[in-house]
Design a protein around this motif. Structure first.
Motif, PDB file in Angstrom:
ATOM      1  N   LEU A 114      44.837  62.854 -40.188  1.00 37.02           N
ATOM      2  CA  LEU A 114      45.875  62.152 -40.935  1.00 37.02           C
ATOM      3  C   LEU A 114      46.937  61.648 -39.954  1.00 37.02           C
ATOM      4  CD1 LEU A 114      47.445  63.555 -44.228  1.00 37.02           C
ATOM      5  CD2 LEU A 114      48.519  61.830 -42.798  1.00 37.02           C
ATOM      6  N   TRP A 130      44.005  62.353 -49.214  1.00 39.54           N
ATOM      7  CA  TRP A 130      43.628  63.437 -48.315  1.00 39.54           C
ATOM      8  C   TRP A 130      43.489  64.751 -49.080  1.00 39.54           C
ATOM      9  CZ3 TRP A 130      42.486  62.150 -43.383  1.00 39.54           C
ATOM     10  CH2 TRP A 130      42.957  60.904 -42.921  1.00 39.54           C
ATOM     11  N   ARG A 170      39.672  63.384 -45.241  1.00 41.82           N
ATOM     12  CA  ARG A 170      39.934  62.163 -45.993  1.00 41.82           C
ATOM     13  C   ARG A 170      38.976  62.058 -47.168  1.00 41.82           C
ATOM     14  NH1 ARG A 170      39.315  56.016 -43.787  1.00 41.82           N
ATOM     15  NH2 ARG A 170      37.144  56.476 -44.296  1.00 41.82           N
TER      16      ARG A 170
END
Length: 484
Positions: free
Chosen positions: A351, A382, A393
């Protein structure tokens, strides 16, 4: 022929001019790619406007339907009677109000002035012809209506400038017919004269309920529901005031004034199992905890930073509350003893934070295993494992995703700038998702967050795109609608 003229330059890039709070309001960020198929359109999406004269007499209709199977260009059919022969300018106006109001050009009260100015989703601030892209001209600039000697007129046309869903959506706006022809050149309305017919564009075959909120600077961002009290809570992104709304009657009272213990904004809201209300404090970098009767129990401060932005939070089955920061790549945790710590540093995970608003809405899965969080600027959803802290993800394609509501394996996403609520079906392990529907309801104005009341959902119409400039549509409101 419409008069041709040079196009005005595009406004400077917003991300270089606005604070993070302003970028949050506008949904500014670098849009990521999508690996998802296009979602299905809302079923049987169409709309009708009943056209009235200033005395309220019904003298025509305008019907709107999308062409094709998606949220494409719109076919509009207008039928009207009782007008003078000749050509009449016709436009979609900003507000869904066919009431008297002030005409800014003359500063006088005129019939249908309550409809405001032309709908301008591209923020062009420029009247132009019906073929001009919304970047260069008002989205509400429509072809003219020709009226015959008997005072009746009918026209059917297609427009790629307006939609029934999304950022260019015209639901709950107004269509206005003017007294004179449109020169497609002069600001603000092409010299088309008085407003002679007006109708609010109402979605066909869809029922929703609005809760009206007081004030002209309300900007309701967060919403939460306390089933034991039958109360909705919503908070102001402008001044931090929190209101309690009786879900049955719609009665509104102040739960806590803005400025309480320094709180100037109220973003994400949640009610926990003890009936306490949790409040995300935005750029103040705080989390406030309020008692069931509105007393501040504690204000928790995140570590000092030039750019904090505490945006949303969620109680989890493990007894902790998890908190997103849209500027700093950290997920915070508040333990049951009301101690705050930096639970997960996102550096080194998949992320990646970028310009604009990053992590925003957050929800905990009912099995206590995962968090789900939406990254507004990239559109990525997420999954975060509460045991291992692994970050995975789930999907992309949800740009401008703001608040989340998890209902079993269904995730609802308020997508602010896109002005829809998206429905996502998740896999059993929450590792993948499929976007199945984008729902505009009866016309949304920058929806920010969601909560649930039984089989209904409630969404805020936050209008945060007007917070840094512009005139919001009042009254501000929450909208309640059946789950879809």
């Amino acid at each position: 022929m419409p008069v041709q003229r040079s196009r005005p330059p595009r406004l400077a890039a917003l991300s270089g001019l606005l604070t993070l709070g302003a970028m949050a309001a506008l949904g500014v960020g670098a849009a990521g790619g999508s690996d998802m198929a296009a979602p299905a359109p809302s079923p049987a999406l169409s709309a009708t406007a009943t056209l009235r004269d200033p005395a309220g007499q019904v003298l025509g209709t305008a019907r709107f339907r999308p062409l094709g199977s998606g949220n494409g260009p719109v076919e509009v059919t207008v039928s009207v009677r009782g007008l003078a022969p000749g050509q009449h300018g016709m436009h979609v106006h900003e507000y869904g109000r066919c009431t008297p109001g002030v005409d800014p050009a003359t500063n006088t009260v005129v019939p249908f002035g309550g409809a405001g100015g032309h709908f301008d989703p591209g923020m062009s601030r420029n009247h132009d012809d019906p073929q001009a892209a919304n970047l260069y001209g008002h989205g509400g600039d429509l072809p003219m209506l020709t009226v015959g000697p008997d005072g009746t007129g009918q026209v059917t046309f297609q427009s790629s400038k307006i939609r029934l869903s999304g950022a260019d959506g015209v639901l709950n706006r107004s269509i206005v017919i003017h007294a004179r022809p449109d020169d497609y050149r002069s600001d603000p309305a092409g010299m088309s004269g008085a407003r002679e017919r007006c109708g609010v564009i109402v979605r066909d075959r869809f029922t929703a309920r609005d809760y009206a909120l007081p004030g002209v600077q309300t900007y309701p961002e967060g919403v939460a529901y306390d089933a034991r009290k039958g109360l909705l809570y919503t908070g102001s992104a402008a001044n931090g005031t929190i209101w309690a709304v009786n879900a049955a009657t719609g009665a509104v009272s102040v739960f806590q004034e803005g400025g309480a213990l320094g709180r100037q904004v109220a973003l994400g809201l949640k009610v926990d199992a003890q009936g306490r209300l949790w409040v995300a404090g935005g750029a103040q970098g705080t989390v406030s905890v309020l008692s069931p009767d509105g007393v501040t129990l504690k204000v928790l401060e995140t570590p000092p930073s030039p750019r904090p932005y505490i945006n949303d939070l969620t109680p989890a089955p493990d007894g902790n509350v998890y908190v997103t920061d849209s500027s700093r790549p950290v997920i915070y945790r508040v333990t049951p003893d009301l101690t705050l710590d930096a639970w997960l540093d996102l550096a080194g995970t998949p992320l990646k934070y970028g310009p604009g608003v990053n992590l925003n809405g957050i929800a905990a899965t009912p099995d206590g295993r995962y968090l789900l969080a939406i990254q507004l600027n990239t559109g990525e959803l997420w999954r975060i494992d509460l045991r291992s802290r692994a970050v995975h993800r789930v999907m992309t394609g949800l740009v401008n995703g703001d608040g989340l509501l998890l209902d079993g394996r269904t995730l609802y996403v308020a997508r602010n700038k896109d002005q829809v609520v998206s429905k996502v079906t998740l896999s059993a392990d929450y590792a993948s998702g499929q976007l199945v529907l984008n729902e505009p309801l009866t016309g949304l104005r920058f929806p920010a967050t969601l909560t649930r009341i039984g089989n209904d959902l409630v969404v805020t119409q936050a209008q945060l795109d007007k917070l840094q400039g512009g005139t919001p549509e009042t009254p501000f409101r929450l909208t309640r609608f059946p789950k879809f």
